[in-house]
Design a protein around this motif. Structure first.
Motif, PDB file in Angstrom:
ATOM      1  N   LYS A   1       0.616  -1.440   0.363  1.00 43.66           N
ATOM      2  CA  LYS A   1      -0.031   0.230  -0.232  1.00 43.66           C
ATOM      3  C   LYS A   1       0.623   1.688  -0.042  1.00 43.66           C
ATOM      4  O   LYS A   1       1.156   2.181  -0.777  1.00 43.66           O
ATOM      5  CB  LYS A   1      -0.776  -0.128   1.168  1.00 43.66           C
ATOM      6  CG  LYS A   1      -2.541   0.966   1.351  1.00 43.66           C
ATOM      7  CD  LYS A   1      -2.974   0.956   1.926  1.00 43.66           C
ATOM      8  CE  LYS A   1      -3.917   1.787   2.205  1.00 43.66           C
ATOM      9  NZ  LYS A   1      -4.786   1.992   3.613  1.00 43.66           N
ATOM     10  N   LYS A   2       1.641   1.357   0.900  1.00 45.80           N
ATOM     11  CA  LYS A   2       2.752   2.548   0.835  1.00 45.80           C
ATOM     12  C   LYS A   2       3.757   2.810  -0.067  1.00 45.80           C
ATOM     13  O   LYS A   2       3.376   3.737  -0.166  1.00 45.80           O
ATOM     14  CB  LYS A   2       3.873   1.922   2.200  1.00 45.80           C
ATOM     15  CG  LYS A   2       3.611   2.486   3.225  1.00 45.80           C
ATOM     16  CD  LYS A   2       4.679   2.786   4.738  1.00 45.80           C
ATOM     17  CE  LYS A   2       4.439   2.486   5.904  1.00 45.80           C
ATOM     18  NZ  LYS A   2       5.252   1.807   6.585  1.00 45.80           N
TER      19      LYS A   2
ATOM     20  N   HIS B   1       1.947   2.381  -3.357  1.00 42.33           N
ATOM     21  CA  HIS B   1       0.878   2.573  -3.845  1.00 42.33           C
ATOM     22  C   HIS B   1       0.703   1.975  -5.692  1.00 42.33           C
ATOM     23  O   HIS B   1       0.395   1.531  -7.191  1.00 42.33           O
ATOM     24  CB  HIS B   1       1.383   4.098  -4.933  1.00 42.33           C
ATOM     25  CG  HIS B   1       1.220   4.858  -3.996  1.00 42.33           C
ATOM     26  ND1 HIS B   1       1.119   5.560  -3.198  1.00 42.33           N
ATOM     27  CD2 HIS B   1       2.919   5.580  -3.734  1.00 42.33           C
ATOM     28  CE1 HIS B   1       1.491   6.784  -2.662  1.00 42.33           C
ATOM     29  NE2 HIS B   1       3.191   6.419  -2.817  1.00 42.33           N
TER      30      HIS B   1
ATOM     31  N   THR C   1      -5.298  -0.784  -3.015  1.00 39.79           N
ATOM     32  CA  THR C   1      -5.747   0.433  -1.701  1.00 39.79           C
ATOM     33  C   THR C   1      -6.490  -0.511  -1.432  1.00 39.79           C
ATOM     34  O   THR C   1      -7.042  -1.361  -1.555  1.00 39.79           O
ATOM     35  CB  THR C   1      -6.227   1.525  -2.382  1.00 39.79           C
ATOM     36  OG1 THR C   1      -6.884   2.163  -1.562  1.00 39.79           O
ATOM     37  CG2 THR C   1      -7.661   1.550  -3.218  1.00 39.79           C
TER      38      THR C   1
ATOM     39  N   ASN D   1     -10.337  -1.353   1.408  1.00 41.07           N
ATOM     40  CA  ASN D   1     -11.471  -0.861   1.830  1.00 41.07           C
ATOM     41  C   ASN D   1     -11.531  -1.443   2.981  1.00 41.07           C
ATOM     42  O   ASN D   1     -11.390  -2.175   2.975  1.00 41.07           O
ATOM     43  CB  ASN D   1     -12.981  -1.200   0.934  1.00 41.07           C
ATOM     44  CG  ASN D   1     -12.401  -0.707   0.192  1.00 41.07           C
ATOM     45  OD1 ASN D   1     -11.833   0.587  -0.796  1.00 41.07           O
ATOM     46  ND2 ASN D   1     -13.383  -1.317  -1.558  1.00 41.07           N
TER      47      ASN D   1
ATOM     48  N   TYR E   1      -8.608  -5.378  -0.298  1.00 45.59           N
ATOM     49  CA  TYR E   1      -7.763  -4.853  -1.607  1.00 45.59           C
ATOM     50  C   TYR E   1      -7.902  -5.103  -2.654  1.00 45.59           C
ATOM     51  O   TYR E   1      -8.340  -5.679  -3.320  1.00 45.59           O
ATOM     52  CB  TYR E   1      -6.291  -5.210  -1.111  1.00 45.59           C
ATOM     53  CG  TYR E   1      -5.444  -4.997   0.186  1.00 45.59           C
ATOM     54  CD1 TYR E   1      -5.124  -3.886   0.291  1.00 45.59           C
ATOM     55  CD2 TYR E   1      -6.084  -5.859   1.642  1.00 45.59           C
ATOM     56  CE1 TYR E   1      -4.428  -3.185   1.743  1.00 45.59           C
ATOM     57  CE2 TYR E   1      -5.484  -5.658   2.930  1.00 45.59           C
ATOM     58  CZ  TYR E   1      -5.012  -4.029   2.920  1.00 45.59           C
ATOM     59  OH  TYR E   1      -4.172  -4.294   3.586  1.00 45.59           O
TER      60      TYR E   1
ATOM     61  N   LEU F   1      -4.522  -0.655  -7.753  1.00 40.87           N
ATOM     62  CA  LEU F   1      -4.478   0.522  -8.186  1.00 40.87           C
ATOM     63  C   LEU F   1      -4.481   0.594  -9.633  1.00 40.87           C
ATOM     64  O   LEU F   1      -4.850   1.443  -9.982  1.00 40.87           O
ATOM     65  CB  LEU F   1      -3.595   0.875  -7.583  1.00 40.87           C
ATOM     66  CG  LEU F   1      -4.362   1.515  -6.206  1.00 40.87           C
ATOM     67  CD1 LEU F   1      -3.340   2.607  -5.533  1.00 40.87           C
ATOM     68  CD2 LEU F   1      -5.313   2.518  -6.116  1.00 40.87           C
TER      69      LEU F   1
END
Lengths: 133, 133
Positions: free
Chosen positions: B51-52, B54, B57, B59, B66, B69
Motif C-alpha cells: 500500500k505504501k 501505491h 488500496t 476498503n 484490497y 491500483l
DNA sequence: TAAAAACCTAGTAAAATACTAGGTTTTAGT
DNA sequence: ACTAAAACCTAGTATTTTACTAGGTTTTTA
C-alpha cells in the motif's frame, strides 16, 4: 533479501589473488587473510569447499599454500560461488527436487527459472581473468 | 545464499489473486490467507508495504479488502518484490550508498551490477497479467 | 450493534551468517 | 631431529534475519 553473502565476495577476492599468482607461487591463507582483512579460519572453511570442487589444490608446510587447478581464463565466478555459497537458484522451487508447486501449474516457477538463467549466464561469463584485469 | 524469501513469493501469489478479481471485487486478506495457507497477520505486514508503494488500496469493513491500483498489465514482479523484499541488488556494494569498495577499483562491483541488471530486467518484464495466464 | 475487515506494535522461535576456539597433521628449512 | 608455518578439522557462538504470533484499535456495512 536476495543478497549474496560474504562467502561469495570473500572467495572471489581470494581466488583473484591466486589468479594473480598463477604459475608463480602458492599463496597461504594467512597472507590472503592479512591482505583482504578476512578471518583466516573462515577462509579455511571456504577453501575446503573450493578444494572439494576441484578449483584449487594445496601444499602443506612452510612455503605452502593454495594454487589454482585451472587457468584464470577457465574459472568462472559461477564455479566459485556455487562451490562456496551453494546453488545459484533464487528460489527453492527452481530446483527439480523442490516439488513445492511443480505439479499444479505454479504461477511463479517459470519466472524464477528465468531469473536463475540470467544470474547463471552473467556469472559464467565472468572469469577470474576478467576480475583481475 | 541468494534466495528470495517467502515475502516475494507470498506477495506475488496474493497480488495474483487481486489481479484475477481486478475490476470485480475487493479481496480480503482472510480469504487470501485461507486459499494460499499463509498467516493472515504476515500478509497484513506485506500489504502494508504494498500500500505504501501505491500498488494497492484498501476498503475497511464488511465486504472490504484490497484492490489493485493499476491494471495487471501494468504491475511487474519487480514492483511487487521491491516493495516487500526491499531492493533487488544482489550485493551491498551495488548500491551507490554502499561505498565498501567503489573508490578503489573494486574487483567484483561491475559483475554484481550486471547480475542486478539481469534480475531487474527479468522481473520488470514479468507482469501480473503474465502470472495469471 | 455486531461482525468483518483493515491497521498497528511488540515480541519471539528458528534458521542462517559470520565468525572464534582449540586443536591435529604435514612439510620445508635449519 | 627440530621448529615454524602451513593446511586441515570440529564444535561452539554471537548476531542478524526470517517468518511468524499475540493482542490489540479503528472503520465500515448489513
Amino acid at each position: 533479501m536476495l543478497k549474496f553473502t560474504t562467502k561469495a565476495e570473500y572467495s572471489l577476492r581470494a581466488m583473484a589473488i591466486l589468479a594473480k599468482n598463477y604459475k608463480k607461487t602458492a599463496v597461504s591463507l594467512a597472507k590472503i587473510a592479512r591482505e583482504e582483512k578476512i578471518s583466516k579460519v573462515y577462509l579455511e572453511q571456504l577453501f575446503s569447499k573450493l578444494k572439494k570442487n576441484h578449483l584449487v589444490t594445496a601444499n602443506k608446510g612452510v612455503n605452502g599454500g593454495y594454487i589454482l587447478l585451472r587457468s584464470p581464463e577457465n574459472v568462472s565466478a559461477a564455479d566459485i560461488i556455487e562451490a562456496t555459497e551453494g546453488s545459484l537458484e533464487p528460489f527453492y522451487c527452481v530446483s527439480p527436487k523442490g516439488n513445492c508447486c511443480a505439479k499444479k501449474g505454479c504461477l511463479t516457477r517459470k519466472m524464477w527459472i528465468k531469473v536463475h538463467q540470467g544470474i547463471k549466464i552473467t556469472l559464467e561469463n565472468t572469469k577470474l581473468s576478467d576480475l583481475i584485469k
